[in-house]
Design an enzyme around this catalytic site. Structure first.
Site, mmCIF file in Angstrom:
data_model
loop_
_atom_site.group_PDB
_atom_site.id
_atom_site.type_symbol
_atom_site.label_atom_id
_atom_site.label_comp_id
_atom_site.label_asym_id
_atom_site.label_seq_id
_atom_site.Cartn_x
_atom_site.Cartn_y
_atom_site.Cartn_z
ATOM 1 N N HIS A 115 -2.155 -5.333 1.575
ATOM 2 C CA HIS A 115 -3.437 -6.005 1.328
ATOM 3 C C HIS A 115 -3.192 -7.473 1.018
ATOM 4 C CE1 HIS A 115 -7.373 -6.942 -0.406
ATOM 5 N NE2 HIS A 115 -6.703 -7.565 -1.354
ATOM 6 N N GLU A 140 -9.303 -10.020 -7.897
ATOM 7 C CA GLU A 140 -8.339 -8.965 -7.564
ATOM 8 C C GLU A 140 -7.090 -9.040 -8.439
ATOM 9 O OE1 GLU A 140 -9.758 -8.540 -2.897
ATOM 10 O OE2 GLU A 140 -7.718 -9.190 -3.342
ATOM 11 N N ARG A 148 -2.686 -14.539 4.415
ATOM 12 C CA ARG A 148 -3.365 -13.812 5.501
ATOM 13 C C ARG A 148 -2.638 -14.058 6.828
ATOM 14 N NH1 ARG A 148 -7.562 -10.073 4.106
ATOM 15 N NH2 ARG A 148 -7.963 -10.183 6.339
ATOM 16 N N LYS A 193 0.820 -1.206 0.000
ATOM 17 C CA LYS A 193 0.000 0.000 0.000
ATOM 18 C C LYS A 193 0.864 1.269 0.000
ATOM 19 C CE LYS A 193 -4.021 -2.171 2.255
ATOM 20 N NZ LYS A 193 -4.907 -2.108 3.449
ATOM 21 N N TYR A 210 -12.358 -1.802 -3.695
ATOM 22 C CA TYR A 210 -12.911 -1.901 -2.341
ATOM 23 C C TYR A 210 -14.432 -1.728 -2.318
ATOM 24 C CZ TYR A 210 -8.368 -2.113 0.053
ATOM 25 O OH TYR A 210 -7.140 -2.500 0.539
ATOM 26 N N ASN A 228 -2.059 0.107 7.149
ATOM 27 C CA ASN A 228 -1.561 -1.192 7.607
ATOM 28 C C ASN A 228 -0.684 -1.898 6.574
ATOM 29 O OD1 ASN A 228 -3.547 -1.936 5.840
ATOM 30 N ND2 ASN A 228 -4.802 -3.049 7.316
HETATM 31 P P1 IDP Z 1 -8.131 -6.552 5.391
HETATM 32 O O1 IDP Z 1 -7.250 -5.618 4.582
HETATM 33 O O2 IDP Z 1 -7.403 -7.114 6.592
HETATM 34 O O3 IDP Z 1 -8.796 -7.607 4.560
HETATM 35 P P2 IDP Z 1 -10.723 -5.204 5.462
HETATM 36 O O4 IDP Z 1 -11.711 -5.341 6.571
HETATM 37 O O5 IDP Z 1 -11.007 -5.883 4.164
HETATM 38 O O6 IDP Z 1 -9.292 -5.642 6.042
HETATM 39 O O7 IDP Z 1 -10.525 -3.636 5.217
HETATM 40 C C1 IDP Z 1 -9.859 -3.159 4.070
HETATM 41 C C2 IDP Z 1 -8.915 -2.052 4.491
HETATM 42 O O8 IDP Z 1 -9.679 -0.945 4.978
HETATM 43 C C3 IDP Z 1 -7.973 -2.391 5.661
HETATM 44 O O9 IDP Z 1 -6.822 -3.127 5.254
HETATM 45 C C4 IDP Z 1 -7.634 -1.021 6.190
HETATM 46 O O10 IDP Z 1 -6.664 -0.340 5.372
HETATM 47 C C5 IDP Z 1 -8.984 -0.307 6.058
HETATM 48 N N1 IDP Z 1 -9.802 -0.449 7.267
HETATM 49 C C6 IDP Z 1 -10.453 -1.559 7.702
HETATM 50 N N2 IDP Z 1 -11.120 -1.344 8.844
HETATM 51 C C7 IDP Z 1 -10.899 -0.046 9.157
HETATM 52 C C8 IDP Z 1 -11.327 0.801 10.237
HETATM 53 O O11 IDP Z 1 -12.060 0.384 11.138
HETATM 54 N N3 IDP Z 1 -10.875 2.092 10.201
HETATM 55 C C9 IDP Z 1 -10.073 2.591 9.222
HETATM 56 N N4 IDP Z 1 -9.657 1.830 8.180
HETATM 57 C C10 IDP Z 1 -10.054 0.534 8.143
HETATM 58 MG MG MG Z 2 -10.237 -7.442 3.087
#
Ligand code: IDP
Ligand code: MG
Length: 143
Positions: free
Chosen positions: A116, A127, A86, A10, A50, A113
């Site tokens: 992805h 994807e 994961r 990212k 997304y 974070n």
């Molecule tokens: P993942 O990347 O672990 O699969 P997802 O729930 O699919 O997590 O969320 C996609 C992305 O959206 C996350 O990687 C993160 O960058 C962002 N995100 C997810 N939950 C939150 C939140 O509660 N606050 C802010 N950003 C979030």
């Molecule tokens: Mg996800």
């Protein structure tokens, strides 16, 4: 059990000069890189990627973040790719990620974070197709 997944390094990963470290963790864990490119997502492309989160409160911030700078989508191959990847990246919120995972090591917040990873074989295929054509992967890898 599928053998492909999609990673995206990212914009915070690129910004922090962590591309090398993160790729090294990925290949060190036995993943083969099938395709990799640097791209700047548009709002439309990030919004499409997304789509599943479009009604979430964090959606607009997520799109701003993902379009804030270049990112690096990477198509990966390994047995049990989705699940193993994961595990390697750890929980969405780095505070909850296990020691040694990529997010625990490098991520600063639940949003920023670092990386992805696809969450199912079906989504992995979609994807990968978001960033790489079948023809392109075929031509790059010769199979
Ligand atoms: P993942 O990347 O672990 O699969 P997802 O729930 O699919 O997590 O969320 C996609 C992305 O959206 C996350 O990687 C993160 O960058 C962002 N995100 C997810 N939950 C939150 C939140 O509660 N606050 C802010 N950003 C979030
Ligand atoms: Mg996800």
């Amino acid at each position: 059990m599928g053998n492909r997944t999609l990673a995206i390094l990212k914009p915070d990963c690129v910004e922090k000069n962590l591309i090398g470290e993160v790729i090294s963790k990925i290949t060190g864990a036995g993943f083969k890189v099938l395709g990799m490119k640097m791209v700047r997502l548009t709002k439309d492309s990030a919004g499409g990627f997304y789509e599943i989160h479009k009604d979430k409160p964090f959606f607009n911030d997520l799109i701003d973040y993902m379009t804030s700078g270049p990112c690096v989508p990477v198509a990966l191959e390994k047995e049990n790719a989705v699940e193993d990847f994961r595990k390697l990246i750890g929980a969405t919120n780095p505070e909850n990620a296990e020691e040694g995972t990529i997010r625990k090591l490098y991520a600063e917040s639940i949003e920023r974070n670092i990386i992805h990873g696809s969450d199912s074989d079906e989504n992995a295929a979609k994807e990968i197709a978001h960033f790489f054509t079948r023809k392109e992967l075929l031509e790059i890898n010769g199979f």
